[in-house]
Write a protein that holds these residues in place. Structure first.
Motif, PDB file in Angstrom:
ATOM      1  N   THR A 175      11.584   4.677   1.827  1.00 60.92           N
ATOM      2  CA  THR A 175      13.014   4.457   1.554  1.00 60.92           C
ATOM      3  C   THR A 175      13.432   3.015   1.775  1.00 60.92           C
ATOM      4  N   SER A 176      12.539   2.132   2.246  1.00 61.26           N
ATOM      5  CA  SER A 176      12.944   0.762   2.571  1.00 61.26           C
ATOM      6  C   SER A 176      11.946  -0.231   2.010  1.00 61.26           C
ATOM      7  N   TYR A 177      12.417  -1.506   1.920  1.00 60.55           N
ATOM      8  CA  TYR A 177      11.546  -2.576   1.467  1.00 60.55           C
ATOM      9  C   TYR A 177      10.427  -2.844   2.473  1.00 60.55           C
ATOM     10  N   GLY A 178      10.749  -2.710   3.747  1.00 63.90           N
ATOM     11  CA  GLY A 178       9.756  -2.991   4.781  1.00 63.90           C
ATOM     12  C   GLY A 178       8.550  -2.056   4.702  1.00 63.90           C
ATOM     13  N   GLN A 179       8.800  -0.810   4.331  1.00 61.80           N
ATOM     14  CA  GLN A 179       7.680   0.121   4.202  1.00 61.80           C
ATOM     15  C   GLN A 179       6.742  -0.292   3.072  1.00 61.80           C
ATOM     16  N   ILE A 180       7.326  -0.671   1.928  1.00 62.17           N
ATOM     17  CA  ILE A 180       6.500  -1.096   0.798  1.00 62.17           C
ATOM     18  C   ILE A 180       5.771  -2.390   1.135  1.00 62.17           C
ATOM     19  N   ALA A 181       6.438  -3.302   1.873  1.00 58.82           N
ATOM     20  CA  ALA A 181       5.806  -4.567   2.240  1.00 58.82           C
ATOM     21  C   ALA A 181       4.618  -4.353   3.170  1.00 58.82           C
ATOM     22  N   ALA A 182       4.620  -3.276   3.945  1.00 58.41           N
ATOM     23  CA  ALA A 182       3.540  -3.011   4.896  1.00 58.41           C
ATOM     24  C   ALA A 182       2.455  -2.107   4.337  1.00 58.41           C
ATOM     25  N   TRP A 183       2.471  -1.813   3.046  1.00 63.43           N
ATOM     26  CA  TRP A 183       1.465  -0.943   2.449  1.00 63.43           C
ATOM     27  C   TRP A 183       0.075  -1.565   2.556  1.00 63.43           C
ATOM     28  N   THR A 184      -0.918  -0.722   2.829  1.00 61.06           N
ATOM     29  CA  THR A 184      -2.326  -1.107   2.806  1.00 61.06           C
ATOM     30  C   THR A 184      -2.951  -0.618   1.490  1.00 61.06           C
ATOM     31  N   ASP A 185      -4.249  -0.935   1.321  1.00 62.01           N
ATOM     32  CA  ASP A 185      -4.931  -0.484   0.106  1.00 62.01           C
ATOM     33  C   ASP A 185      -4.966   1.041   0.020  1.00 62.01           C
ATOM     34  N   ALA A 186      -5.133   1.700   1.183  1.00 64.30           N
ATOM     35  CA  ALA A 186      -5.150   3.165   1.194  1.00 64.30           C
ATOM     36  C   ALA A 186      -3.784   3.723   0.817  1.00 64.30           C
ATOM     37  N   ASP A 187      -2.709   3.052   1.304  1.00 64.77           N
ATOM     38  CA  ASP A 187      -1.372   3.510   0.945  1.00 64.77           C
ATOM     39  C   ASP A 187      -1.117   3.342  -0.549  1.00 64.77           C
ATOM     40  N   VAL A 188      -1.557   2.216  -1.106  1.00 70.15           N
ATOM     41  CA  VAL A 188      -1.358   1.971  -2.537  1.00 70.15           C
ATOM     42  C   VAL A 188      -2.092   3.024  -3.360  1.00 70.15           C
ATOM     43  N   LYS A 189      -3.323   3.365  -2.950  1.00 74.93           N
ATOM     44  CA  LYS A 189      -4.096   4.374  -3.671  1.00 74.93           C
ATOM     45  C   LYS A 189      -3.413   5.735  -3.603  1.00 74.93           C
ATOM     46  N   ARG A 190      -2.866   6.062  -2.405  1.00 71.23           N
ATOM     47  CA  ARG A 190      -2.202   7.359  -2.245  1.00 71.23           C
ATOM     48  C   ARG A 190      -0.947   7.437  -3.105  1.00 71.23           C
ATOM     49  N   ILE A 191      -0.136   6.361  -3.116  1.00 74.20           N
ATOM     50  CA  ILE A 191       1.109   6.370  -3.885  1.00 74.20           C
ATOM     51  C   ILE A 191       0.809   6.400  -5.388  1.00 74.20           C
ATOM     52  N   GLU A 192      -0.244   5.680  -5.831  1.00 76.46           N
ATOM     53  CA  GLU A 192      -0.582   5.690  -7.255  1.00 76.46           C
ATOM     54  C   GLU A 192      -1.043   7.064  -7.709  1.00 76.46           C
ATOM     55  N   GLU A 193      -1.710   7.817  -6.822  1.00 76.50           N
ATOM     56  CA  GLU A 193      -2.092   9.182  -7.181  1.00 76.50           C
ATOM     57  C   GLU A 193      -0.866  10.066  -7.327  1.00 76.50           C
ATOM     58  N   VAL A 194       0.139   9.842  -6.465  1.00 78.40           N
ATOM     59  CA  VAL A 194       1.363  10.651  -6.554  1.00 78.40           C
ATOM     60  C   VAL A 194       2.148  10.299  -7.808  1.00 78.40           C
ATOM     61  N   LEU A 195       2.290   8.977  -8.097  1.00 80.01           N
ATOM     62  CA  LEU A 195       3.087   8.539  -9.240  1.00 80.01           C
ATOM     63  C   LEU A 195       2.300   8.544 -10.548  1.00 80.01           C
ATOM     64  N   ASN A 196       1.022   8.911 -10.464  1.00 80.62           N
ATOM     65  CA  ASN A 196       0.151   8.937 -11.644  1.00 80.62           C
ATOM     66  C   ASN A 196       0.061   7.555 -12.286  1.00 80.62           C
ATOM     67  N   ASP A 198      -2.102   3.655 -12.364  1.00 75.24           N
ATOM     68  CA  ASP A 198      -3.466   3.154 -12.281  1.00 75.24           C
ATOM     69  C   ASP A 198      -3.417   1.630 -12.249  1.00 75.24           C
ATOM     70  N   GLY A 199      -3.252   1.074 -11.043  1.00 77.73           N
ATOM     71  CA  GLY A 199      -3.193  -0.376 -10.886  1.00 77.73           C
ATOM     72  C   GLY A 199      -1.842  -0.978 -11.215  1.00 77.73           C
ATOM     73  N   ARG A 200      -0.830  -0.151 -11.429  1.00 75.36           N
ATOM     74  CA  ARG A 200       0.481  -0.687 -11.812  1.00 75.36           C
ATOM     75  C   ARG A 200       1.163  -1.380 -10.653  1.00 75.36           C
ATOM     76  N   ILE A 201       0.962  -0.910  -9.432  1.00 74.54           N
ATOM     77  CA  ILE A 201       1.626  -1.516  -8.262  1.00 74.54           C
ATOM     78  C   ILE A 201       1.164  -2.952  -8.099  1.00 74.54           C
ATOM     79  N   ALA A 202      -0.142  -3.213  -8.295  1.00 75.40           N
ATOM     80  CA  ALA A 202      -0.643  -4.586  -8.170  1.00 75.40           C
ATOM     81  C   ALA A 202      -0.194  -5.445  -9.336  1.00 75.40           C
ATOM     82  N   ARG A 203      -0.158  -4.875 -10.565  1.00 79.64           N
ATOM     83  CA  ARG A 203       0.248  -5.669 -11.726  1.00 79.64           C
ATOM     84  C   ARG A 203       1.708  -6.083 -11.632  1.00 79.64           C
ATOM     85  N   GLU A 204       2.571  -5.186 -11.169  1.00 79.89           N
ATOM     86  CA  GLU A 204       4.007  -5.482 -11.092  1.00 79.89           C
ATOM     87  C   GLU A 204       4.409  -6.103  -9.756  1.00 79.89           C
TER      88      GLU A 204
END
Length: 234
Positions: A175-196, A198-204
């Motif tokens: 719910t906050s910017y700080g949470q997204i700023a503290a994401w690790t690679d494992a968090d990014v992989k987990r969120i990309e699986e939920v949002l379906n 594939d590498g969009r978080i890193a591209r954007e």
């Protein structure tokens, strides 16, 4: 003259008819002779088969007689063999030999030596246990970012986050910017699986945008991401 002519004609016709009849009879006679020859050959073959079968039957009879004779002689030979085995002496290796009894005086000494060994082994085991290094505790796994208890940020300011993605992120506790700023690679992989994704978080560059917004650096955010709206990312 006419009578002689008719007689000659009748003679010729009679000769022709007789020749025709004789030809047919001769053909039938030849066929009958052929049938007779085939019948004779079949008879000869049957005779040969009869002789052969008779010989095989005689051989079977002789074999049967030999088997019956061997069966009659078998009990006598087996009985003789059993009698010979029973009369044979037992081998010397199978004969039991008495074992000398152990003296009762050896038991106390054996008990004393066993107690001495066990008493000496206890201090050594205690020293070994004391010298063994203790295992270090296993490192704890990093926990997923938890939802903040404060006011939720407007996640739709980030490029790539619309109403649908914002709803899915809030369902995951983001719910906050700080949470997204503290994401690790494992968090990014987990969120990309939920949002379906594939590498969009890193591209954007969601994490870079969130770091600037969490630090309150609006000027840097506007200069680096000019396509992002200042109040709402449609």
């Amino acid at each position: 003259m006419s009578t002689f002519f008719y007689m000659l004609l009748a003679f010729v016709v009679g000769v022709l008819v007789g020749w025709f009849i004789w030809g047919r009879l001769r053909g039938e006679l030849d066929s009958l002779r052929g049938e007779l020859g085939r019948a004779k050959s079949e008879r000869d073959r049957f005779s040969a088969d009869t002789y052969r079968l008779s010989g095989e039957l005689d051989a079977c009879g002789r074999s049967r007689a030999d088997l019956e004779r061997k069966l009659r002689e078998a009990p006598t030979s087996s009985a003789k063999a059993g009698t010979d085995k029973a009369s044979a002496p037992a081998p010397a290796a199978l004969m039991s030999t008495p074992t000398p009894a152990r003296s009762s005086s050896a038991r106390p000494s054996a008990a004393k030596s066993a107690s001495t060994k066990s008493a000496a082994a206890k201090p050594a085991a205690a020293k070994t246990a004391a010298a063994a290094p203790k295992k270090a505790p296993a490192p704890k796994k990093a926990a997923a970012p938890k939802a903040t208890t404060g006011k939720a940020d407007n996640l739709r300011r980030l490029i790539g986050i619309g109403p649908v993605n914002e709803k899915l992120l809030k369902a995951q506790g983001v719910t906050s910017y700080g949470q997204i700023a503290a994401w690790t690679d494992a968090d990014v992989k987990r969120i990309e699986e939920v949002l379906n994704f594939d590498g969009r978080i890193a591209r954007e560059k969601w994490i870079e945008q969130a770091k600037l917004l969490a630090a309150g650096d609006e000027a840097e955010f506007a200069s680096r991401f000019p396509t992002a709206a200042t109040s709402n990312n449609n």
